[in-house]
Each structure stands twice: as C-alpha cells, then as structure tokens.
Write a protein that holds these residues in place. Structure first.
Motif, mmCIF file in Angstrom:
data_model
loop_
_atom_site.group_PDB
_atom_site.id
_atom_site.type_symbol
_atom_site.label_atom_id
_atom_site.label_comp_id
_atom_site.label_asym_id
_atom_site.label_seq_id
_atom_site.Cartn_x
_atom_site.Cartn_y
_atom_site.Cartn_z
ATOM 1 N N GLY A 24 36.711 -97.613 116.162
ATOM 2 C CA GLY A 24 37.603 -97.006 115.466
ATOM 3 C C GLY A 24 37.720 -95.727 116.145
ATOM 4 O O GLY A 24 36.513 -95.120 116.205
ATOM 5 N N LYS A 25 38.546 -95.225 116.254
ATOM 6 C CA LYS A 25 38.852 -93.906 116.953
ATOM 7 C C LYS A 25 39.857 -92.881 116.191
ATOM 8 O O LYS A 25 40.537 -92.171 116.523
ATOM 9 C CB LYS A 25 39.567 -93.994 118.215
ATOM 10 C CG LYS A 25 41.044 -94.828 118.189
ATOM 11 C CD LYS A 25 41.657 -94.978 119.553
ATOM 12 C CE LYS A 25 42.930 -95.336 119.579
ATOM 13 N NZ LYS A 25 43.922 -94.604 119.582
ATOM 14 N N GLY A 26 39.544 -92.756 114.740
ATOM 15 C CA GLY A 26 40.170 -92.107 113.870
ATOM 16 C C GLY A 26 39.675 -90.637 113.656
ATOM 17 O O GLY A 26 40.236 -89.873 113.049
ATOM 18 N N SER A 27 38.410 -90.406 113.869
ATOM 19 C CA SER A 27 37.771 -89.053 113.806
ATOM 20 C C SER A 27 37.143 -88.542 115.192
ATOM 21 O O SER A 27 37.388 -89.104 116.178
ATOM 22 C CB SER A 27 36.411 -89.376 112.721
ATOM 23 O OG SER A 27 35.460 -89.975 113.552
ATOM 24 N N SER A 28 36.268 -87.566 114.975
ATOM 25 C CA SER A 28 35.912 -86.756 116.284
ATOM 26 C C SER A 28 34.720 -87.516 117.066
ATOM 27 O O SER A 28 34.609 -87.830 118.144
ATOM 28 C CB SER A 28 35.192 -85.653 115.766
ATOM 29 O OG SER A 28 34.305 -85.685 114.919
ATOM 30 N N LYS A 29 34.192 -88.503 116.166
ATOM 31 C CA LYS A 29 33.098 -89.553 116.741
ATOM 32 C C LYS A 29 33.716 -91.112 116.549
ATOM 33 O O LYS A 29 33.872 -91.240 115.430
ATOM 34 C CB LYS A 29 31.749 -89.359 115.998
ATOM 35 C CG LYS A 29 30.604 -90.045 116.786
ATOM 36 C CD LYS A 29 29.190 -89.211 116.369
ATOM 37 C CE LYS A 29 28.184 -90.296 117.069
ATOM 38 N NZ LYS A 29 27.009 -89.405 117.439
ATOM 39 N N VAL A 30 33.595 -91.667 117.691
ATOM 40 C CA VAL A 30 34.176 -92.932 117.451
ATOM 41 C C VAL A 30 33.121 -94.014 116.927
ATOM 42 O O VAL A 30 31.732 -93.521 116.923
ATOM 43 C CB VAL A 30 34.285 -93.710 118.935
ATOM 44 C CG1 VAL A 30 35.427 -92.967 119.610
ATOM 45 C CG2 VAL A 30 33.164 -93.759 119.730
ATOM 46 N N LYS A 31 33.579 -95.002 116.136
ATOM 47 C CA LYS A 31 32.491 -96.020 115.423
ATOM 48 C C LYS A 31 32.641 -97.275 116.078
ATOM 49 O O LYS A 31 33.901 -97.716 116.284
ATOM 50 C CB LYS A 31 32.971 -95.862 114.043
ATOM 51 C CG LYS A 31 32.627 -94.549 113.478
ATOM 52 C CD LYS A 31 32.885 -94.482 111.918
ATOM 53 C CE LYS A 31 32.646 -93.141 111.393
ATOM 54 N NZ LYS A 31 32.599 -91.864 112.175
ATOM 55 N N LEU A 32 31.538 -98.089 116.392
ATOM 56 C CA LEU A 32 31.551 -99.246 116.899
ATOM 57 C C LEU A 32 31.769 -100.104 115.892
ATOM 58 O O LEU A 32 30.817 -100.172 114.852
ATOM 59 C CB LEU A 32 30.448 -99.486 117.797
ATOM 60 C CG LEU A 32 30.148 -98.456 119.017
ATOM 61 C CD1 LEU A 32 28.707 -98.595 119.569
ATOM 62 C CD2 LEU A 32 31.214 -98.854 119.970
ATOM 63 N N LEU A 33 32.401 -101.066 115.688
ATOM 64 C CA LEU A 33 33.015 -101.777 114.565
ATOM 65 C C LEU A 33 32.442 -103.268 114.612
ATOM 66 O O LEU A 33 32.615 -103.773 115.788
ATOM 67 C CB LEU A 33 34.525 -102.026 114.109
ATOM 68 C CG LEU A 33 35.021 -100.482 113.923
ATOM 69 C CD1 LEU A 33 36.541 -100.746 113.622
ATOM 70 C CD2 LEU A 33 34.626 -99.681 112.981
ATOM 71 N N ILE A 34 31.536 -103.789 113.989
ATOM 72 C CA ILE A 34 30.494 -104.808 114.037
ATOM 73 C C ILE A 34 31.554 -106.123 113.531
ATOM 74 O O ILE A 34 31.870 -105.942 112.606
ATOM 75 C CB ILE A 34 29.197 -104.825 113.332
ATOM 76 C CG1 ILE A 34 28.527 -103.867 114.063
ATOM 77 C CG2 ILE A 34 28.594 -106.067 113.229
ATOM 78 C CD1 ILE A 34 27.206 -103.506 113.477
ATOM 79 N N ASP A 35 31.347 -107.175 114.177
ATOM 80 C CA ASP A 35 31.904 -108.290 113.925
ATOM 81 C C ASP A 35 30.895 -109.014 113.132
ATOM 82 O O ASP A 35 29.836 -109.650 113.866
ATOM 83 C CB ASP A 35 32.480 -109.258 115.131
ATOM 84 C CG ASP A 35 33.063 -110.608 114.589
ATOM 85 O OD1 ASP A 35 32.525 -111.063 113.800
ATOM 86 O OD2 ASP A 35 33.946 -111.261 115.372
ATOM 87 N N CYS A 36 30.684 -109.259 111.964
ATOM 88 C CA CYS A 36 29.686 -109.735 111.058
ATOM 89 C C CYS A 36 29.556 -111.160 111.295
ATOM 90 O O CYS A 36 28.471 -111.574 111.357
ATOM 91 C CB CYS A 36 29.864 -109.306 109.529
ATOM 92 S SG CYS A 36 29.580 -107.925 108.942
ATOM 93 N N GLU A 37 30.591 -112.003 111.508
ATOM 94 C CA GLU A 37 30.508 -113.327 111.693
ATOM 95 C C GLU A 37 29.646 -113.646 113.156
ATOM 96 O O GLU A 37 29.098 -114.497 113.073
ATOM 97 C CB GLU A 37 31.735 -113.934 111.456
ATOM 98 C CG GLU A 37 31.997 -113.820 110.059
ATOM 99 C CD GLU A 37 33.348 -114.926 109.696
ATOM 100 O OE1 GLU A 37 33.628 -115.430 110.327
ATOM 101 O OE2 GLU A 37 33.933 -114.440 108.649
ATOM 102 N N ARG A 38 29.946 -112.776 114.064
ATOM 103 C CA ARG A 38 29.133 -112.845 115.366
ATOM 104 C C ARG A 38 27.744 -112.498 115.174
ATOM 105 O O ARG A 38 26.763 -112.935 116.063
ATOM 106 C CB ARG A 38 29.879 -112.371 116.584
ATOM 107 C CG ARG A 38 31.177 -113.017 116.855
ATOM 108 C CD ARG A 38 31.367 -112.453 118.167
ATOM 109 N NE ARG A 38 32.794 -113.219 118.734
ATOM 110 C CZ ARG A 38 33.350 -112.717 119.570
ATOM 111 N NH1 ARG A 38 33.091 -111.568 120.385
ATOM 112 N NH2 ARG A 38 34.469 -113.205 119.935
#
Length: 168
Positions: free
Chosen positions: A137-151
C-alpha cells in the motif's frame, strides 16, 4: 428478512470494509491486513504451550470460553523473537472458518487504501520471503506491506490449528 435483503446487507457490509486494512507494526515495518478478517484486538494473555507445534505457533489462549491458537507473526516471518510487553497485541482473525490470534508488536489504526494504491511486491528473492505479502500500500508517506491472511496459514497449519481449537 428476505434472501434479497440479506444479500444486500452482506453486500453493503463488504462494501464498507473494502479497501480497509488494520495496520500493525513488527519492529520498524508497518503491515496491514484486510479488516474483513479481523474479529477483535486484545492485549497479550497467558498462553498455554502445546508441544510439537511449529515454533511460531506459541500455543492457545482461552478467550471467553473459546480456545484460540496464537501465532507469533514475527516468528512466522523469520524475524527474531521479541519479549512481549504491554504494547503487544493479539489480533484475532477468522481465516477459512478458523479463529487464530496473531501476536504483533503494536496495532496502529484502520487505514483506507484504494485499489489503485496497491502494487504487487517486488520479486527480489524468487517469492520465498514475499509469500505472505499480497501487495504494498503506497497511499501515505510510509508504505505498508499488505498481508495475504490465507497464505499465512497453509493447509497443513490450518488443519493443525483447527484441531487445536476443537481440543483434539
């Protein structure tokens, strides 16, 4: 309520959750998981250790009479163990019908990320260390790693946790 009305309510609920992520930290990194998986957030509790489980499955907790297996997300990601403290949280999620507690350093906030602001993770190591990351996720100053819960829970781990929560 008619089937049509029930479907509209479910659809409406899914629409309000779309693009919303609960963000949390592990060390310096920020992660997000889709809010649709989150049941509740609790503080760290006494964990009963269960033998012969992978190191990242810390054991089980009793949450209002329900047995919930807990996973240390740091260890699942191959990071070093960090002692739990008063900021440590357990995010209780439902993945494929199994309730699991995810132990994280801190919970931050619910964050909206538009689909167009999510990009695929770079393939730096032939997919091994990125297998739990579904996007960035690159919507703010700091990127967020988005987790695949099912994996996060492969089929073998999912089966073990389902047996744990049923007390088998």
């Amino acid at each position: 309520m008619s089937n049509r009305a029930e479907n509209l309510v479910v659809q409406d609920e899914e629409d309000t959750q779309k693009g919303k992520y609960l963000t949390f930290t592990l060390g310096e990194e920020q992660y997000g998981l889709e809010i649709k998986y989150v049941i509740e957030i609790i503080g760290i509790q006494e964990i009963t250790v269960v033998p012969e489980l992978p190191e990242y499955i810390k054991g089980i907790i009793n949450l209002r009479g329900q047995i919930i297996p807990v996973m240390d997300v740091r260890l699942r990601f191959g990071k070093p163990f960090k002692e739990y403290n008063d900021r440590t949280c357990v995010i209780v999620v439902d993945i494929k019908g199994v309730s699991v507690g995810l132990i994280v350093d801190t919970v931050s906030e619910v964050y909206s990320i538009k689909d167009e602001d999510v990009v695929a993770p770079p393939d730096l190591t032939k997919g091994l260390s990125n297998r739990y990351i579904k996007g960035i996720g690159k919507g703010s100053s700091k990127v967020k790693l988005l987790i695949d819960c099912e994996r996060l829970l492969n089929d073998q781990v999912n089966e073990e946790l389902l047996n744990l929560s049923k007390g088998e």
